[in-house]
Design a protein around this motif. Structure first.
Motif, PDB file in Angstrom:
ATOM      1  N   ALA A 101      84.653  76.827 101.261  1.00 45.22           N
ATOM      2  CA  ALA A 101      86.431  77.828 100.467  1.00 45.22           C
ATOM      3  C   ALA A 101      87.234  77.547 101.538  1.00 45.22           C
ATOM      4  CB  ALA A 101      85.451  78.959 101.418  1.00 45.22           C
ATOM      5  N   ALA A 102      86.731  76.422 102.551  1.00 45.92           N
ATOM      6  CA  ALA A 102      88.320  76.601 102.671  1.00 45.92           C
ATOM      7  C   ALA A 102      89.609  75.701 102.627  1.00 45.92           C
ATOM      8  CB  ALA A 102      88.847  75.956 105.139  1.00 45.92           C
ATOM      9  N   TYR A 103      88.609  73.990 101.907  1.00 45.24           N
ATOM     10  CA  TYR A 103      89.747  73.619 101.110  1.00 45.24           C
ATOM     11  C   TYR A 103      89.985  74.679  99.853  1.00 45.24           C
ATOM     12  CZ  TYR A 103      86.259  70.236 103.557  1.00 45.24           C
ATOM     13  OH  TYR A 103      85.954  70.058 104.777  1.00 45.24           O
ATOM     14  N   GLY A 104      89.082  75.043  99.527  1.00 44.51           N
ATOM     15  CA  GLY A 104      89.460  75.284  98.204  1.00 44.51           C
ATOM     16  C   GLY A 104      90.456  76.605  98.322  1.00 44.51           C
TER      17      GLY A 104
ATOM     18  N   VAL B  11      94.181  76.496  95.966  1.00 50.87           N
ATOM     19  CA  VAL B  11      94.989  77.852  95.313  1.00 50.87           C
ATOM     20  C   VAL B  11      96.123  78.636  95.363  1.00 50.87           C
ATOM     21  CG1 VAL B  11      94.221  80.158  94.918  1.00 50.87           C
ATOM     22  CG2 VAL B  11      92.330  78.786  94.790  1.00 50.87           C
ATOM     23  N   GLU B  12      96.162  78.185  96.637  1.00 43.97           N
ATOM     24  CA  GLU B  12      97.899  78.194  97.146  1.00 43.97           C
ATOM     25  C   GLU B  12      98.309  77.825  97.128  1.00 43.97           C
ATOM     26  OE1 GLU B  12      98.929  80.845  98.770  1.00 43.97           O
ATOM     27  OE2 GLU B  12      96.951  82.737  99.490  1.00 43.97           O
ATOM     28  N   ALA B  13      98.691  76.439  96.941  1.00 48.95           N
ATOM     29  CA  ALA B  13      99.632  75.015  96.561  1.00 48.95           C
ATOM     30  C   ALA B  13      99.213  74.655  95.529  1.00 48.95           C
ATOM     31  CB  ALA B  13      98.879  73.917  97.391  1.00 48.95           C
TER      32      ALA B  13
ATOM     33  N   PHE C 196     104.923  72.642 103.814  1.00 49.16           N
ATOM     34  CA  PHE C 196     104.580  72.841 105.057  1.00 49.16           C
ATOM     35  C   PHE C 196     105.449  74.108 105.415  1.00 49.16           C
ATOM     36  CE2 PHE C 196     101.956  69.029 105.578  1.00 49.16           C
ATOM     37  CZ  PHE C 196     100.765  69.207 105.408  1.00 49.16           C
ATOM     38  N   ALA C 197     106.427  73.691 104.931  1.00 50.08           N
ATOM     39  CA  ALA C 197     107.295  75.295 105.848  1.00 50.08           C
ATOM     40  C   ALA C 197     107.260  76.199 104.594  1.00 50.08           C
ATOM     41  CB  ALA C 197     108.687  75.163 106.067  1.00 50.08           C
ATOM     42  N   LYS C 198     107.112  75.728 103.579  1.00 50.23           N
ATOM     43  CA  LYS C 198     107.122  76.686 101.979  1.00 50.23           C
ATOM     44  C   LYS C 198     105.618  77.405 102.519  1.00 50.23           C
ATOM     45  CE  LYS C 198     108.965  73.593  99.250  1.00 50.23           C
ATOM     46  NZ  LYS C 198     109.558  72.756  98.190  1.00 50.23           N
ATOM     47  N   TYR C 199     104.944  76.622 102.268  1.00 52.83           N
ATOM     48  CA  TYR C 199     103.389  77.108 101.952  1.00 52.83           C
ATOM     49  C   TYR C 199     103.304  78.306 103.274  1.00 52.83           C
ATOM     50  CZ  TYR C 199      97.873  76.733 101.930  1.00 52.83           C
ATOM     51  OH  TYR C 199      97.316  77.097 102.285  1.00 52.83           O
TER      52      TYR C 199
ATOM     53  N   ASN D  62      94.314  68.553 100.856  1.00 54.78           N
ATOM     54  CA  ASN D  62      93.572  69.759  99.656  1.00 54.78           C
ATOM     55  C   ASN D  62      94.674  70.158  98.808  1.00 54.78           C
ATOM     56  OD1 ASN D  62      90.772  69.487 101.772  1.00 54.78           O
ATOM     57  ND2 ASN D  62      90.656  70.106  99.353  1.00 54.78           N
ATOM     58  N   ALA D  63      95.503  70.598  99.813  1.00 57.59           N
ATOM     59  CA  ALA D  63      96.438  71.740  99.194  1.00 57.59           C
ATOM     60  C   ALA D  63      98.089  70.553  99.003  1.00 57.59           C
ATOM     61  CB  ALA D  63      97.477  72.216 100.738  1.00 57.59           C
TER      62      ALA D  63
END
Length: 379
Positions: A36-39, A43-45, A287-290, A303-304
């Motif tokens: 789940a952590a990978y998924g 999704v966010e990326a 990473f800042a945008k994420y 993953n992201a």
């Protein structure tokens, strides 16, 4: 007149999916389950990349639309999600997930439906080729493969850690784990090393003390964990509790979630293969945008990054194809050459894999994985 309407209705039904106002792109992610952590990171990326592309006018004058399904880290759910995207949603292409076994399971759906699929981090060779070594026309990946990753681990163990004897603890139920184990063994033996223990478990197991007892008795110089998901940090934690204090190395199954299970002490002297380095200046803005979008740090950064760049790769292929016909998009993906993405310059080889990507070794230190060295074992 009634006959004319019937003909018109048939013509409308026959119109391809790519005549819609938006360009539908499928995403399959492991939002629940062991991965789940990978998924969640993927999704966010993907959301972030699609938002950026749409803000700049979209692709071919149309906005991208993501249709996402959670495969729950189960092969049957992966296959069902692939069928829905191909047959019901009529997407142009599908991105994700990261698991090799998941991607392999759904491969026939994409090839029969003639819809291209991009795996984010599935490193097993059989993701893009069949048992005879023939390329699967509609399967692609943006990451390097287990043979390459296994060689990276073996070279690092032999040259940097000066290891002569290696013990392995792997997941017998995982295509990823089988592949990485196999290629590590081959490369480590070629470097003059010996495998002194080779123990298996199943991915859902939580107690590895019986296997680790045998591993401890074998007196290895290094412990290799070609695994991913919760079994990896549990293995690290239990190994340290049993007094196995040799370096522990593993593949790209590393995730920041592991620290919550192991604690800081257990993760000391562990090293992990990565497709990217978080300290890479090219990734700083990402990473800042994420963090602004998700409201949290990007923990599963491999993953992201792969999911984010997969969207840009697909958008570029649609532009070059000048079409949303999945077959033409597939052709464009196959012809990708020197495409500058955020984390790499991408060129496809004849087996739908990236050519000559750098690998990275990360060291677990002070609650996070930090850059240790860049490595390209074929150099």
């Amino acid at each position: 007149m009634r006959k004319l309407f019937a003909v018109l209705a048939i013509m409308l039904l026959a119109l391809p999916a790519f005549a819609a106002d938006t360009i539908k792109i499928g995403e399959i992610a492991t939002v629940t389950g062991d991965f789940a952590a990978y998924g969640v990171a993927e999704v966010e990326a993907v959301k972030m990349a699609v938002s950026e592309i749409n803000a700049k006018g979209g692709v071919l004058g149309k906005k991208l639309e993501i249709v996402m399904y959670d495969c729950r880290t189960r092969n049957e759910d992966m296959v069902n999600a692939a069928r829905r995207l191909v047959q019901q949603d009529k997407v142009v292409a599908v991105i994700g997930p990261s698991g090799s076994g998941l991607c392999i399971a759904a491969s026939p759906v994409f090839n029969q439906g003639k819809v291209p699929h991009i795996g984010t981090l599935p490193t097993n060779p059989n993701v893009t080729v069949d048992e005879r070594g023939k390329v699967k026309p509609y399967n692609f990946r943006i990451c390097f493969l287990d043979p390459y990753q296994g060689k990276i681990l073996a070279v690092f163990a032999a040259q940097d850690l000066k290891a002569k004897k290696a013990a392995i603890l792997y997941d017998v139920s995982s295509d990823y784990s089988h592949g990485l184990r196999e290629f590590f063994i081959k490369s480590f033996k070629a470097a003059g090393g010996t495998i002194v223990a080779d123990e298996g478990h199943r991915g859902e197991d939580v107690d590895f003390r019986a296997q680790l007892t045998k591993i401890k008795l074998s007196n290895p110089d290094v412990l290799v964990l070609p695994t991913m998901g919760k079994c990896t940090p549990l293995s690290v934690k239990q190994a340290r509790e049993m007094g196995i204090d040799v370096p522990i190395i593993g593949g790209d199954g590393y995730g920041d979630f592991m620290w919550e299970i192991t604690g800081k002490e257990a993760m000391k002297n562990t090293f992990w293969v990565s497709h990217v380095a978080k300290e890479d200046p090219a990734l700083k803005d990402f990473f800042a945008k994420y963090k602004r979008q998700a409201g949290t740090e990007c923990q599963e950064f491999m993953n992201a990054v792969m999911a984010y760049d997969s969207v840009y790769w697909l958008a570029d292929a649609i532009k070059r194809a000048n079409s949303t016909d999945p077959v033409k998009v597939r052709d464009a993906l196959e012809k990708t050459k020197d495409l500058q993405l955020m984390h790499t310059k991408l060129t496809m080889d004849e087996f739908h894999n990236p050519k000559d990507k750098d690998g990275f070794i990360l060291e677990a230190k002070d609650g996070k994985a930090v850059f240790y060295k860049k490595i390209r074992p074929n150099d």
